[in-house]
Enzyme design. Structure first.
Site, PDB file in Angstrom:
ATOM      1  N   HIS A  14     -81.779  68.850  20.783  1.00  0.00           N
ATOM      2  CA  HIS A  14     -83.202  68.510  20.790  1.00  0.00           C
ATOM      3  C   HIS A  14     -84.004  69.427  21.715  1.00  0.00           C
ATOM      4  CE1 HIS A  14     -82.268  65.657  24.224  1.00  0.00           C
ATOM      5  NE2 HIS A  14     -83.490  65.976  24.589  1.00  0.00           N
ATOM      6  N   ASP A  54     -75.438  66.264  20.323  1.00  0.00           N
ATOM      7  CA  ASP A  54     -76.725  66.837  20.712  1.00  0.00           C
ATOM      8  C   ASP A  54     -76.555  68.120  21.539  1.00  0.00           C
ATOM      9  OD1 ASP A  54     -79.378  67.247  21.285  1.00  0.00           O
ATOM     10  OD2 ASP A  54     -79.786  65.169  21.839  1.00  0.00           O
ATOM     11  N   SER A 103     -82.370  66.890  30.016  1.00  0.00           N
ATOM     12  CA  SER A 103     -81.748  67.102  28.713  1.00  0.00           C
ATOM     13  C   SER A 103     -81.079  68.465  28.659  1.00  0.00           C
ATOM     14  CB  SER A 103     -82.797  67.028  27.602  1.00  0.00           C
ATOM     15  OG  SER A 103     -83.123  65.699  27.356  1.00  0.00           O
TER      16      SER A 103
END
Ligand code: ARG
Length: 716
Positions: free
Chosen positions: A83, A218, A651
């Site tokens: 992402h 991810d 992230s």
């Protein structure tokens, strides 16, 4: 009996398992070092962060505009989240070569895809500049601080940049109670190496987002390039892979409950010292308003994106970002209420008040002043959210706002040459229409400006609602009114036609241009807001700055014998803790890991969020996990959870074991602790991690990228 013992052991484990709150600046870990060792860290503080020697921090980058990445090979190979790479992957994809949908693997370095606009920066050093900044600020207050800060920050960073060698920031910590200089080196030649297909990289979509149990893979991989001297350079075929000072070895050993886990990365923003008044405003105004606008916006986007794969690709990244924080605010509100964070904050505030009365009477009024400031801003808070979320939603409006510069220049009677310069710039900015879909944007404009009209209190409305919207298109049905008005704006504006705009945007005909319906609307709403309500927001901001400075300064004093970490502010932090399950609610227990079995359980052919490619289904059915399977489970571990303290911006951060090896990529937080950015809950707060063995399985088996593994240093 055995079961009973097990039960007590579990209960005991939960009670003694202090979840590890705290996003520490790297040089602060020495004060936590004993605890880190006790939890299982085998490295020295110097091996983690040193400004004199190569250390772990040299493997960590600030990725793109707000994520984290890490070096995982001596050839500049970088891992981050899917992402985080999402926007770049979408940008290099086309409907025919849709890497976002199908995944991508560069089998040789020649096949790697340049990503214009993408860059990463490495932290070189951190320096305490509190004294220098404070000496300069003197007793400046509120608004004045902003100006003076800018001045002194500029002076400090200019010296630190050493020409163009580095770039640097001075940032405020503990709300202006400490200042640090952070010096970075930025690399701009960054190329896409590998990405899983979206249905693995975003498996579970928005349904699973912010939730555990999870099965999302991810991750994405890029490579950083440098010139022949290992220095940053603009993209060139002659560049070569950057050689990092440190890269993370990869552990193939897997994790067990209570294993040490540490994360280094760039958490974006927390407000852990927010008062109960702030929480009240979040719960009752900011969050619900944001969510309701985004609900509408996302529904329209979804409908238009489903009609056309090209629209789908063009808006995918924007959709994902809006949806991510739409769900975030839903979860945050729910958990702030469920965990009674207002009540918790009130208790802390009472204790603070007691302490101030006894020890520091100058802080006695701080909380009262907070209350007053929030109350004064209350009538305008919703307008600020709607301005940002609803009015600014359409691409046309955002572009039209640029013409403010032209209007100002005209009013100032500047030369026609200067007007032409502005026009040139405006025409260049039409790049913002790349991938633009007229129907989608028009529908967003109509629906969201209708919301702006309905939700902003009447006394704060801009003139144009009466003078244009209702005067010319008014109808008892407001929906129809705004749809008709949108139709009128979008069919009559020149801004959507670059040739027509170019013909008009010059000194001779700007006057006409100012009557363009899109410009008229945008500038009128904007001026009303900027003249009357933005000043309220600014005033509130200055109040907050001063109150936060006082409150957090007092807390530092109150806690002087305890450790106290500063709120996240997009600077490098370390958080340590362990691999740990949790009990989200009565009678429910969540294991600390998930496996490939769950992928198949969730698999729903044809579903946008839970589909899997035939090749993947086949591998899963054959349980073809190779060396990536967990030795004890004989299964492929997909994700696991830890009690590390992270937030958005982290992230892509590496999750690292006690030996300094990479065990996974942090990519999310869990639903039951969505209030975590405001208050850390030791019972529930977890970090969700993609197990590195799952990632390597996808690289090898799904993407046929074995050669990447050969670059890495795998440890068994
Ligand atoms: N919640 C994740 C984060 O903010 C982002 C997950 C992206 N996936 C998605 N389905 N939108 O770190």
């Amino acid at each position: 009996m055995k079961k009973l013992v097990l039960f007590f052991l579990t209960v005991w484990a939960f009670q003694s398992a202090k979840a590890d709150e705290g996003m520490w600046l790297p040089m602060m870990i020495s004060q936590n070092y004993e605890e880190m060792q006790r939890l299982g860290l085998k490295l020295t503080p110097e091996q983690i962060y040193s400004i004199n020697r190569n250390s772990m921090k040299d493997a960590i980058v600030h990725f793109g505009s707000g994520c984290t990445g890490e070096m995982i090979s001596p050839k500049g190979l970088l891992m981050t989240n899917h992402h985080c790479g999402y926007g770049s992957i979408a940008a290099v994809s086309t409907v025919d070569k849709n890497y976002l949908m199908n995944g991508f693997m560069a089998h040789t370095m020649d096949e790697e895809i340049p990503c214009p606009g993408l860059s990463v920066r490495f932290l070189i050093r951190i320096e305490d500049v509190t004294k220098e900044v404070n000496d300069f600020l003197g007793d400046a207050y509120g608004k004045e601080v902003e100006k003076k800060q800018e001045e002194i920050f500029k002076k400090i960073t200019t010296a630190a940049n050493e020409g163009k060698t580095y770039e640097s920031d001075v940032k405020s910590f503990y709300a202006g109670n400490r200042y640090y200089l952070l010096v970075y080196q930025r690399f701009t030649d960054v190329r896409l190496v590998a990405t899983p297909p979206e249905n693995l990289g975003k498996f579970g979509g928005d349904t699973d987002n912010w939730m555990w149990p999870r099965h999302t893979c991810d991750f994405s991989m890029f490579r950083v390039y440098s010139d022949n001297d290992n220095k940053p350079a603009a993209f060139s075929k002659n560049n070569r892979p950057f050689i990092p000072k440190h890269y993370l070895p990869v552990s193939m050993k897997g994790v067990k409950e209570n294993d040490y886990a540490m994360i280094m990365g760039y958490p974006g923003r927390t407000t852990r010292y927010m008062t109960s008044y702030g929480v009240d405003q979040a719960i009752n105004i900011n969050n619900p308003t944001t969510v309701s606008v985004r609900d509408k916006r996302l529904a329209i986007m979804r409908e238009e994106m489903e009609k056309d794969p090209a629209v789908d690709l063009a808006y995918a990244s924007s959709y994902a970002q809006i949806a991510n924080y739409w769900k975030y605010f839903i979860g945050q509100t729910e958990q702030l209420k469920r965990l009674n964070i207002i009540g918790e904050k009130e208790k802390e505030e009472e204790a603070f008040q007691e302490w101030a009365k006894e020890n520091a009477r100058e802080y006695k009024k701080v909380l009262k002043d907070y209350q007053k400031a929030y109350a004064a801003y209350q009538p305008y808070a919703k307008h600020a959210v709607l301005y940002r979320e609803a009015f600014l939603a359409s691409t046309l409006t955002k572009y039209a706002l640029g013409f403010d510069a032209l209007q100002k220049a005209m009013k100032a009677n500047v030369s026609s040459d200067s007007l032409n310069v502005i026009c040139k710039k405006l025409l260049k900015n039409r790049k913002s229409f790349d991938g633009f879909n007229l129907t989608l944007d028009k529908r967003v404009f109509a629906a969201l400006n209708q919301m702006y009209y309905e939700e902003v209190s009447k006394s704060q409305h801009p003139e144009i609602f009466a003078s244009d919207v209702f005067a010319n298109h008014g109808n008892a049905d407001w929906k129809k009114t705004f749809e008709d008005y949108a139709e009128y704006v979008y069919s009559n504006t020149l801004l959507l036609d670059s040739a027509a705009l170019a013909a008009r945007c010059n000194a001779d005909s700007v006057q006409v241009l100012m009557n363009d319906p899109a410009i008229r609307y945008a500038l009128n709403v904007m001026q009303n807001y900027m003249d009357n309500y933005d000043p309220k927001a600014k005033e509130f901001g200055y109040d907050m700055f001063e109150l936060n400075r006082a409150y957090q300064g007092a807390l530092l004093e109150k806690n002087k014998n305890k450790k106290m970490y500063p709120d996240a502010n997009s600077t490098m932090r370390v958080t340590y803790g362990k691999v740990l399950p949790y009990a989200p609610k009565d009678a429910v227990f969540f294991n600390y890991y998930s496996t490939a079995d769950g992928l198949m359980e969730k698999y729903k052919p044809g579903d946008k969020e839970f589909d899997l490619q035939a090749k993947i289904v086949d591998l899963l059915k054959r349980k073809d996990y190779g060396d990536y399977a967990d030795k004890n489970l004989g299964n492929l571990v997909t994700c696991f959870i830890t009690n590390n303290d992270i937030t958005g911006g982290n992230s892509g951060s590496p999750v690292i074991n006690g030996d300094g090896e990479l065990i996974g990529a942090a990519f999310d937080g869990n639903w039951e602790a969505m209030s975590g950015d405001i208050a850390f809950d030791t019972r529930y707060k977890r970090t969700i991690v993609a197990d590195v063995r799952y990632i390597l399985w996808v690289v090898d088996r799904v993407l046929d990228g074995r050669m990447l593994l050969e670059e890495m240093s795998l440890r068994n």
